[in-house]
Design a protein around this motif. Structure first.
Motif, PDB file in Angstrom:
ATOM      1  N   PRO A 342      -2.773   1.369  19.839  1.00  0.00           N
ATOM      2  CA  PRO A 342      -2.584   1.693  21.258  1.00  0.00           C
ATOM      3  C   PRO A 342      -1.746   2.962  21.396  1.00  0.00           C
ATOM      4  N   ARG A 343      -2.055   3.795  22.377  1.00  0.00           N
ATOM      5  CA  ARG A 343      -1.316   5.056  22.538  1.00  0.00           C
ATOM      6  C   ARG A 343       0.197   4.809  22.618  1.00  0.00           C
ATOM      7  N   SER A 344       0.561   3.715  23.252  1.00  0.00           N
ATOM      8  CA  SER A 344       1.981   3.418  23.435  1.00  0.00           C
ATOM      9  C   SER A 344       2.691   3.128  22.116  1.00  0.00           C
ATOM     10  N   ARG A 345       1.933   2.865  21.042  1.00  0.00           N
ATOM     11  CA  ARG A 345       2.536   2.564  19.736  1.00  0.00           C
ATOM     12  C   ARG A 345       2.368   3.715  18.742  1.00  0.00           C
ATOM     13  N   LEU A 346       1.864   4.850  19.219  1.00  0.00           N
ATOM     14  CA  LEU A 346       1.567   5.965  18.317  1.00  0.00           C
ATOM     15  C   LEU A 346       2.812   6.460  17.594  1.00  0.00           C
ATOM     16  N   GLY A 347       3.932   6.553  18.311  1.00  0.00           N
ATOM     17  CA  GLY A 347       5.171   6.992  17.682  1.00  0.00           C
ATOM     18  C   GLY A 347       5.587   6.080  16.543  1.00  0.00           C
ATOM     19  N   GLU A 348       5.461   4.769  16.752  1.00  0.00           N
ATOM     20  CA  GLU A 348       5.800   3.812  15.699  1.00  0.00           C
ATOM     21  C   GLU A 348       4.876   3.955  14.502  1.00  0.00           C
ATOM     22  N   MET A 349       3.618   4.265  14.759  1.00  0.00           N
ATOM     23  CA  MET A 349       2.664   4.437  13.672  1.00  0.00           C
ATOM     24  C   MET A 349       3.032   5.628  12.802  1.00  0.00           C
ATOM     25  N   LEU A 350       3.399   6.732  13.439  1.00  0.00           N
ATOM     26  CA  LEU A 350       3.758   7.917  12.661  1.00  0.00           C
ATOM     27  C   LEU A 350       5.077   7.730  11.919  1.00  0.00           C
ATOM     28  N   ALA A 351       6.026   7.076  12.566  1.00  0.00           N
ATOM     29  CA  ALA A 351       7.306   6.825  11.900  1.00  0.00           C
ATOM     30  C   ALA A 351       7.120   5.890  10.713  1.00  0.00           C
ATOM     31  N   GLY A 352       6.310   4.866  10.900  1.00  0.00           N
ATOM     32  CA  GLY A 352       6.042   3.935   9.812  1.00  0.00           C
ATOM     33  C   GLY A 352       5.321   4.595   8.656  1.00  0.00           C
ATOM     34  N   ALA A 357       5.356   6.892   3.074  1.00  0.00           N
ATOM     35  CA  ALA A 357       5.271   8.036   2.169  1.00  0.00           C
ATOM     36  C   ALA A 357       6.534   8.153   1.325  1.00  0.00           C
ATOM     37  N   GLU A 358       7.694   7.977   1.973  1.00  0.00           N
ATOM     38  CA  GLU A 358       8.963   8.077   1.246  1.00  0.00           C
ATOM     39  C   GLU A 358       9.111   6.934   0.251  1.00  0.00           C
ATOM     40  N   GLU A 359       8.738   5.737   0.664  1.00  0.00           N
ATOM     41  CA  GLU A 359       8.864   4.566  -0.217  1.00  0.00           C
ATOM     42  C   GLU A 359       8.016   4.711  -1.475  1.00  0.00           C
ATOM     43  N   HIS A 360       6.831   5.311  -1.333  1.00  0.00           N
ATOM     44  CA  HIS A 360       5.916   5.415  -2.469  1.00  0.00           C
ATOM     45  C   HIS A 360       5.992   6.757  -3.180  1.00  0.00           C
ATOM     46  N   HIS A 376      -5.121   9.784  11.366  1.00  0.00           N
ATOM     47  CA  HIS A 376      -5.742   9.994  10.057  1.00  0.00           C
ATOM     48  C   HIS A 376      -4.662  10.353   9.033  1.00  0.00           C
ATOM     49  N   PRO A 377      -3.898   9.367   8.566  1.00  0.00           N
ATOM     50  CA  PRO A 377      -2.964   9.638   7.477  1.00  0.00           C
ATOM     51  C   PRO A 377      -3.744   9.975   6.202  1.00  0.00           C
ATOM     52  N   VAL A 378      -3.408  11.086   5.576  1.00  0.00           N
ATOM     53  CA  VAL A 378      -4.109  11.542   4.373  1.00  0.00           C
ATOM     54  C   VAL A 378      -3.150  11.438   3.196  1.00  0.00           C
ATOM     55  N   VAL A 379      -3.443  10.518   2.293  1.00  0.00           N
ATOM     56  CA  VAL A 379      -2.611  10.285   1.111  1.00  0.00           C
ATOM     57  C   VAL A 379      -3.055  11.248   0.021  1.00  0.00           C
ATOM     58  N   CYS A 380      -2.158  12.126  -0.404  1.00  0.00           N
ATOM     59  CA  CYS A 380      -2.472  13.122  -1.424  1.00  0.00           C
ATOM     60  C   CYS A 380      -1.899  12.657  -2.764  1.00  0.00           C
ATOM     61  N   PHE A 381      -2.726  12.709  -3.821  1.00  0.00           N
ATOM     62  CA  PHE A 381      -2.254  12.211  -5.113  1.00  0.00           C
ATOM     63  C   PHE A 381      -3.031  12.846  -6.258  1.00  0.00           C
ATOM     64  N   SER A 395      -0.046   2.592  -0.824  1.00  0.00           N
ATOM     65  CA  SER A 395       0.388   3.198   0.436  1.00  0.00           C
ATOM     66  C   SER A 395      -0.738   3.140   1.469  1.00  0.00           C
ATOM     67  N   PHE A 396      -1.964   3.326   1.020  1.00  0.00           N
ATOM     68  CA  PHE A 396      -3.126   3.238   1.907  1.00  0.00           C
ATOM     69  C   PHE A 396      -3.189   1.852   2.549  1.00  0.00           C
ATOM     70  N   ASP A 397      -3.027   0.823   1.729  1.00  0.00           N
ATOM     71  CA  ASP A 397      -3.052  -0.543   2.245  1.00  0.00           C
ATOM     72  C   ASP A 397      -1.869  -0.799   3.184  1.00  0.00           C
ATOM     73  N   ALA A 398      -0.722  -0.242   2.849  1.00  0.00           N
ATOM     74  CA  ALA A 398       0.457  -0.436   3.699  1.00  0.00           C
ATOM     75  C   ALA A 398       0.248   0.200   5.072  1.00  0.00           C
ATOM     76  N   ILE A 399      -0.442   1.332   5.106  1.00  0.00           N
ATOM     77  CA  ILE A 399      -0.720   1.991   6.380  1.00  0.00           C
ATOM     78  C   ILE A 399      -1.662   1.141   7.227  1.00  0.00           C
ATOM     79  N   MET A 400      -2.676   0.553   6.588  1.00  0.00           N
ATOM     80  CA  MET A 400      -3.594  -0.304   7.343  1.00  0.00           C
ATOM     81  C   MET A 400      -2.880  -1.546   7.866  1.00  0.00           C
ATOM     82  N   ALA A 401      -2.013  -2.116   7.052  1.00  0.00           N
ATOM     83  CA  ALA A 401      -1.251  -3.283   7.497  1.00  0.00           C
ATOM     84  C   ALA A 401      -0.360  -2.922   8.685  1.00  0.00           C
TER      85      ALA A 401
END
Length: 455
Positions: A342-352, A357-360, A376-381, A395-401
């Motif tokens: 939801p647009r109202s949760r976009l900030g939380e999505m980006l912060a999360g 990214a930092e954790e992994h 569209h979070p892009v995981v580079c590896f 990290s990909f799975d964590a983003i989906m969760a």
């Protein structure tokens, strides 16, 4: 294998069959990472509906799986081959059959490239809005298969809203016509909408009736720099809350901005933590941009720069379209997520996502259709590093969760394919998956169409 080829040859010209293993291997997968792909028995490139029907009748008679493909620009493994399958590539069915300015429709074959259609209808003063980032290469059939979106969907919607009717070859070779050419129509179940986004698992699209819009005025774009992703997302909420309807509302985080500059020397502001692009194609776009600029400043923007003309606007849009290629150049491999909240949760999505990214210990850039909440979070590896590859997948799975926790969905426009099968089950639940399987069985009782995808 010999029986399969012999039967296929009875209804296909020689040039429609590819059996060279070195060539067929190039058709084995789309652009997704971490998605298994098998070895096809043969690649078929039909040019007519009758040829597609012949392929499906042959496949049914011999119980051979069929994997339909477009340009293979997909990002979920939905076009990946299975062992011993027929890869049915529809790129040669690329005719625009009709453009009607009165009815405001286009009738096309599935292999028509999105940008080719857009330019063709533009000559008639019309507009086909869905514009995925790969619009110069992706096909309408592939867009229909994954219900693609694009940069303009905040105002104009996604592919599903423009597909009025379909001709579909079923698993047993029968031809099904769904939908209509009319502006309205509610006769029976909406099979057209069901088929859009089905990833080739229910039938083979061989013709589509698409709705068109009158060509809008040229849009102007505003770029706003923010000191944090949170303030940029606050601006998005303010823009939508005040009732504005931009033709585009896109967000690029610092990682993405710097990647674009490294790839193309675009001169984007590297000191910004988030860059928001907002466009209007209204009769007075400058006035609309001024109003939005005021909202961005109130949300904390450090710089607000409206483009003076369409040429400047196009440069900004080009930078946004280069986001994915630029992030792909950061490391040897990428995993591109497609979580919509939801647009109202976009900030939380980006912060999360930043915390993940930092954790992994990974570089994860985010570009977003911010007006839709589609990130569209892009995981580079480094795919040659087993540990880094493992962390990328985690990290990909964590983003989906995270997306599901925020009331979102695991895919806004890329589809499920192979990559997100497990996550589809989590999102839909046991009852939902059971009903989906029942629909699949009604269309494809032998399970021959794109097996192993979705669920």
């Amino acid at each position: 294998m010999s029986d399969l080829l012999e039967r296929l040859r009875t209804g296909l010209p020689p040039e429609a069959l590819i059996t060279d293993p070195d060539v067929t291997a190039s058709y084995a997968h789309d652009m997704a990472s971490f998605c298994a792909a098998g070895t096809p028995a043969v690649v078929v490139l039909p040019r007519t509906v009758e040829q597609v029907q012949h392929v499906m009748r042959t496949a049914t008679a011999l119980r051979v799986p069929v994997v339909p493909q477009g340009a293979r620009t997909g990002l979920s493994g939905a076009a990946n081959a299975s062992d011993g399958c027929i890869v049915l590539s529809l790129v040669k069915m690329d005719r625009i059959l009709e453009i009607s300015p009165v009815d405001r429709i286009a009738v096309v074959e599935p292999g028509v490239v999105n940008a080719v259609l857009s330019r063709a209808v533009d000559e008639h003063g019309l507009y086909y809005p869905p514009d995925p980032s790969s619009w110069e290469t992706c096909t309408i059939g592939g867009n229909i298969g994954t219900a693609s979106g694009g940069l303009c969907c905040v105002k104009y919607g996604v592919t599903a809203e423009y597909v009025l009717g379909l001709d579909v070859v079923l698993a047993d070779g029968r031809l099904l016509t769904t939908g209509r050419r009319t502006a309205k129509g509610v006769a029976g179940y909406d099979l057209t909408r069901l088929l859009v986004g089905s990833e080739g698992s229910l039938g083979i699209v061989v013709k589509a009736v698409l709705a068109l819009k009158p060509r809008p005025p040229q849009q102007l774009v505003l770029a706003a720099e923010f000191p944090s992703a949170a303030t940029a997302c606050d601006a998005v909420c303010r823009i939508m809350e005040r009732g504005h309807t931009p033709s585009l509302l896109e967000l690029m985080d610092r990682t993405t901005v710097r990647a674009v500059n490294r790839l193309a020397s675009m001169g984007l502001p590297e000191t910004t933590e988030a860059l928001l692009l907002c466009a209007f194609d209204t009769p007075d776009p400058a006035a609309d941009l001024a109003a939005v600029g005021t909202l961005c400043t109130a949300a904390g923007a450090t710089e607000v720069v409206p483009a003076d003309n369409p040429a400047e606007s196009e440069l900004l849009l080009q930078a946004r379209r280069m986001s994915l290629p630029a992030l792909e150049a950061v490391k040897s491999a990428t995993m591109i997520d497609d979580v919509c909240v939801p647009r109202s949760r976009l900030g939380e999505m980006l912060a999360g996502t930043a915390a993940i990214a930092e954790e992994h210990g990974l570089t994860i850039g985010v570009c977003s259709h911010a007006g839709d909440g589609n990130t569209h979070p892009v995981v580079c590896f480094d795919h040659t590093d087993p540990d880094e590859s493992r962390r990328a997948r985690e990290s990909f799975d964590a983003i989906m969760a995270l997306g599901l926790e925020l009331g979102g969905t695991i895919t806004g426009e890329h589809g499920v394919g192979v990559l997100k099968k497990e996550w589809l089950a989590r999102e839909l639940g046991e009852t939902g998956i059971a009903l989906q399987r029942g629909i699949k069985a009604a269309f494809d009782p032998l399970g021959l169409l794109n097996p192993g995808k979705l669920f």
